[in-house]
Design a protein around this motif. Structure first.
Motif, PDB file in Angstrom:
ATOM      1  N   UNK A 170      59.587   3.486 -11.017  1.00  0.00           N
ATOM      2  CA  UNK A 170      60.854   3.978 -10.493  1.00  0.00           C
ATOM      3  C   UNK A 170      61.248   5.285 -11.167  1.00  0.00           C
ATOM      4  N   UNK A 171      61.815   6.189 -10.364  1.00  0.00           N
ATOM      5  CA  UNK A 171      62.462   7.387 -10.894  1.00  0.00           C
ATOM      6  C   UNK A 171      63.956   7.183 -10.754  1.00  0.00           C
ATOM      7  N   UNK A 172      64.665   7.302 -11.837  1.00  0.00           N
ATOM      8  CA  UNK A 172      66.116   7.133 -11.821  1.00  0.00           C
ATOM      9  C   UNK A 172      66.753   8.406 -11.271  1.00  0.00           C
ATOM     10  N   UNK A 173      67.706   8.246 -10.368  1.00  0.00           N
ATOM     11  CA  UNK A 173      68.341   9.420  -9.755  1.00  0.00           C
ATOM     12  C   UNK A 173      69.259  10.119 -10.749  1.00  0.00           C
ATOM     13  N   UNK A 174      69.688  11.320 -10.383  1.00  0.00           N
ATOM     14  CA  UNK A 174      70.546  12.091 -11.294  1.00  0.00           C
ATOM     15  C   UNK A 174      71.825  11.352 -11.635  1.00  0.00           C
ATOM     16  N   UNK A 175      72.329  10.590 -10.668  1.00  0.00           N
ATOM     17  CA  UNK A 175      73.582   9.851 -10.907  1.00  0.00           C
ATOM     18  C   UNK A 175      73.340   8.555 -11.674  1.00  0.00           C
ATOM     19  N   UNK A 176      72.105   8.172 -11.834  1.00  0.00           N
ATOM     20  CA  UNK A 176      71.801   6.865 -12.413  1.00  0.00           C
ATOM     21  C   UNK A 176      71.653   6.897 -13.920  1.00  0.00           C
ATOM     22  N   UNK A 177      71.584   5.698 -14.466  1.00  0.00           N
ATOM     23  CA  UNK A 177      71.398   5.518 -15.901  1.00  0.00           C
ATOM     24  C   UNK A 177      70.197   4.597 -16.101  1.00  0.00           C
ATOM     25  N   UNK A 178      69.271   4.999 -16.946  1.00  0.00           N
ATOM     26  CA  UNK A 178      68.028   4.248 -17.097  1.00  0.00           C
ATOM     27  C   UNK A 178      68.303   2.808 -17.528  1.00  0.00           C
ATOM     28  N   UNK A 179      69.193   2.628 -18.478  1.00  0.00           N
ATOM     29  CA  UNK A 179      69.476   1.275 -18.972  1.00  0.00           C
ATOM     30  C   UNK A 179      70.075   0.410 -17.865  1.00  0.00           C
ATOM     31  N   UNK A 180      70.969   0.997 -17.066  1.00  0.00           N
ATOM     32  CA  UNK A 180      71.600   0.225 -15.985  1.00  0.00           C
ATOM     33  C   UNK A 180      70.564  -0.196 -14.946  1.00  0.00           C
ATOM     34  N   UNK A 181      69.677   0.730 -14.604  1.00  0.00           N
ATOM     35  CA  UNK A 181      68.648   0.413 -13.603  1.00  0.00           C
ATOM     36  C   UNK A 181      67.698  -0.655 -14.148  1.00  0.00           C
ATOM     37  N   UNK A 182      67.312  -0.527 -15.425  1.00  0.00           N
ATOM     38  CA  UNK A 182      66.415  -1.525 -16.029  1.00  0.00           C
ATOM     39  C   UNK A 182      67.066  -2.902 -16.042  1.00  0.00           C
ATOM     40  N   UNK A 183      68.336  -2.939 -16.387  1.00  0.00           N
ATOM     41  CA  UNK A 183      69.056  -4.214 -16.416  1.00  0.00           C
ATOM     42  C   UNK A 183      69.138  -4.818 -15.019  1.00  0.00           C
ATOM     43  N   UNK A 184      69.401  -3.969 -14.058  1.00  0.00           N
ATOM     44  CA  UNK A 184      69.494  -4.429 -12.678  1.00  0.00           C
ATOM     45  C   UNK A 184      68.166  -5.030 -12.209  1.00  0.00           C
ATOM     46  N   UNK A 185      67.075  -4.366 -12.561  1.00  0.00           N
ATOM     47  CA  UNK A 185      65.750  -4.884 -12.191  1.00  0.00           C
ATOM     48  C   UNK A 185      65.477  -6.228 -12.869  1.00  0.00           C
ATOM     49  N   UNK A 186      65.819  -6.322 -14.135  1.00  0.00           N
ATOM     50  CA  UNK A 186      65.578  -7.574 -14.864  1.00  0.00           C
ATOM     51  C   UNK A 186      66.410  -8.710 -14.275  1.00  0.00           C
ATOM     52  N   UNK A 222      67.534  -8.904 -11.215  1.00  0.00           N
ATOM     53  CA  UNK A 222      66.996  -9.240  -9.889  1.00  0.00           C
ATOM     54  C   UNK A 222      65.761 -10.126 -10.029  1.00  0.00           C
ATOM     55  N   UNK A 223      64.902  -9.806 -11.000  1.00  0.00           N
ATOM     56  CA  UNK A 223      63.667 -10.570 -11.191  1.00  0.00           C
ATOM     57  C   UNK A 223      63.954 -12.013 -11.589  1.00  0.00           C
ATOM     58  N   UNK A 224      65.053 -12.202 -12.318  1.00  0.00           N
ATOM     59  CA  UNK A 224      65.365 -13.549 -12.803  1.00  0.00           C
ATOM     60  C   UNK A 224      65.554 -14.532 -11.662  1.00  0.00           C
ATOM     61  N   UNK A 225      65.916 -14.031 -10.488  1.00  0.00           N
ATOM     62  CA  UNK A 225      66.161 -14.918  -9.363  1.00  0.00           C
ATOM     63  C   UNK A 225      64.987 -15.058  -8.409  1.00  0.00           C
ATOM     64  N   UNK A 226      63.854 -14.485  -8.741  1.00  0.00           N
ATOM     65  CA  UNK A 226      62.705 -14.497  -7.822  1.00  0.00           C
ATOM     66  C   UNK A 226      61.903 -15.791  -7.987  1.00  0.00           C
ATOM     67  N   UNK A 227      61.737 -16.501  -6.886  1.00  0.00           N
ATOM     68  CA  UNK A 227      60.992 -17.770  -6.930  1.00  0.00           C
ATOM     69  C   UNK A 227      59.499 -17.501  -7.135  1.00  0.00           C
TER      70      UNK A 227
END
Lengths: 115, 211
Positions: free
Chosen positions: B9-25, B27-32
């Motif tokens: 993933x490339x984080x957009x200019x408006x994004x924050x790397x830590x926030x995106x990483x947390x969001x991905x983690x 999201x993964x926690x709920x994957x069957x």
């Protein structure tokens, strides 16, 4: 390892094109190679006369100062832009293929330095 | 056989790397069907790898297919650069309990017209590399079965190292690497089979990724 690394190009040139190939290699490939830290050690020809009806093989020997310099050569560096995809170098070899039958490249060190 | 998907993933200019990483983690926690999930920030020196890597291991390919059908196609403030899916290929994992190390991956696209025998020689040489380079703790060479992104990706070459020194030091400086293996990748070498555009990435990882 801090010893020199040698790069040997063995290029089988189509009959009658040795001079043209050598001139283009020096004019189009060598400047970029030098800017990546490569040092031209020698250009040798076999058989040792230019043939018109059979291919000649050019043995073109380069060196770089050490392994770190080898990676600099490989990935760009020197005064060249970072070029991991080798776009500039690839363009030369594709263009030059018209004058060649085949080619090999070998990476070498002095035997005494080999681990 | 474990089925892996790696996304960069490339984080957009408006994004924050830590926030995106947390969001991905999260999201993964709920994957069957997810056996393991790793979200890593790419270390400096990567090539075409973006800022964040998600590596997910599914127990079965079917579990991944179920996930992929229902998964959101985008993530807030990040662009997915590449998706690479594969069965874990030939591997060695003598250090499955490695802690606080480095996971590294090289992803390549083999040029059209490369024959099977050449591919097999390439695979054999890659798999012989850990026998030369002592800092490779675990390794896997996998054939990509599906991909999206910059190229039709062909292979993933993964390793676990104890530290970044193992990658930047012995791995890069060993003559088996620069003096032999690298010719498969060097676009000016007549033996090269890989597209010059490749992905090289490394991330700090609390656990071994190749197990």
């Amino acid at each position: 390892m801090s010893d020199k690394v040698f790069i040997l190009d063995e290029i089988v040139v189509k009959p009658g094109f040795v001079q043209a190939y050598r001139d283009q290699y020096i004019a189009k490939y060598a400047p970029g190679a030098r800017s990546r830290g490569m040092c031209l050690e020698s250009i040798r020809i076999t058989p040792p006369l230019e043939l018109q009806d059979q291919p000649n093989t050019l043995h073109i020997l380069w060196s770089v100062a050490n392994v770190a310099a080898w990676w600099t050569m490989r990935l760009g560096g020197g005064d060249r832009p970072f070029d991991p995809a080798g776009t500039e170098k690839g363009g030369w070899w594709a263009e030059a293929a018209d004058l060649t039958v085949s080619r090999r490249r070998s990476v070498m060190v002095d035997y005494a330095a080999a681990s | 056989v474990t089925f892996i998907v790696v996304k960069s993933f490339a984080v957009t200019e408006d994004g924050n790397i830590d926030d995106v990483a947390l969001s991905l983690a999260e999201r993964a926690a709920g994957v069957a069907g997810l056996g393991s999930s790793f979200v890593g920030r790419t270390l400096p020196g990567g090539i075409n790898d973006g800022q964040i890597i998600w590596r997910a291991a599914f127990a079965k390919e079917m579990d991944y297919q179920d996930y992929a059908r229902a998964a959101p196609t985008s993530i807030h403030n990040a662009d997915c650069l590449n998706t690479i899916a594969y069965h874990l290929g030939r591997h060695g994992s003598p250090h499955p309990n490695l802690r606080d190390g480095i996971w590294r991956a090289l992803v390549v696209s083999v040029l059209p017209g490369i024959d099977q025998n050449t591919r097999l020689r390439f695979e054999a040489e890659m798999l012989a590399m850990p026998g030369h380079v002592s800092t490779i703790r675990n390794w896997a060479l996998s054939r990509v079965t599906a991909s999206l992104g910059a190229r039709p990706w062909s292979y993933v070459w993964e390793q676990d190292f104890d530290s970044i020194d193992g990658l930047h030091g012995e791995y890069m400086m060993h003559p088996i690497h620069w003096g032999s293996i690298d010719r498969w990748y060097d676009i000016e070498h007549p033996d090269h089979i890989a597209d010059g555009f490749l992905i090289h990435t490394a991330c700090a990882s609390a656990t071994a990724q190749i197990r």
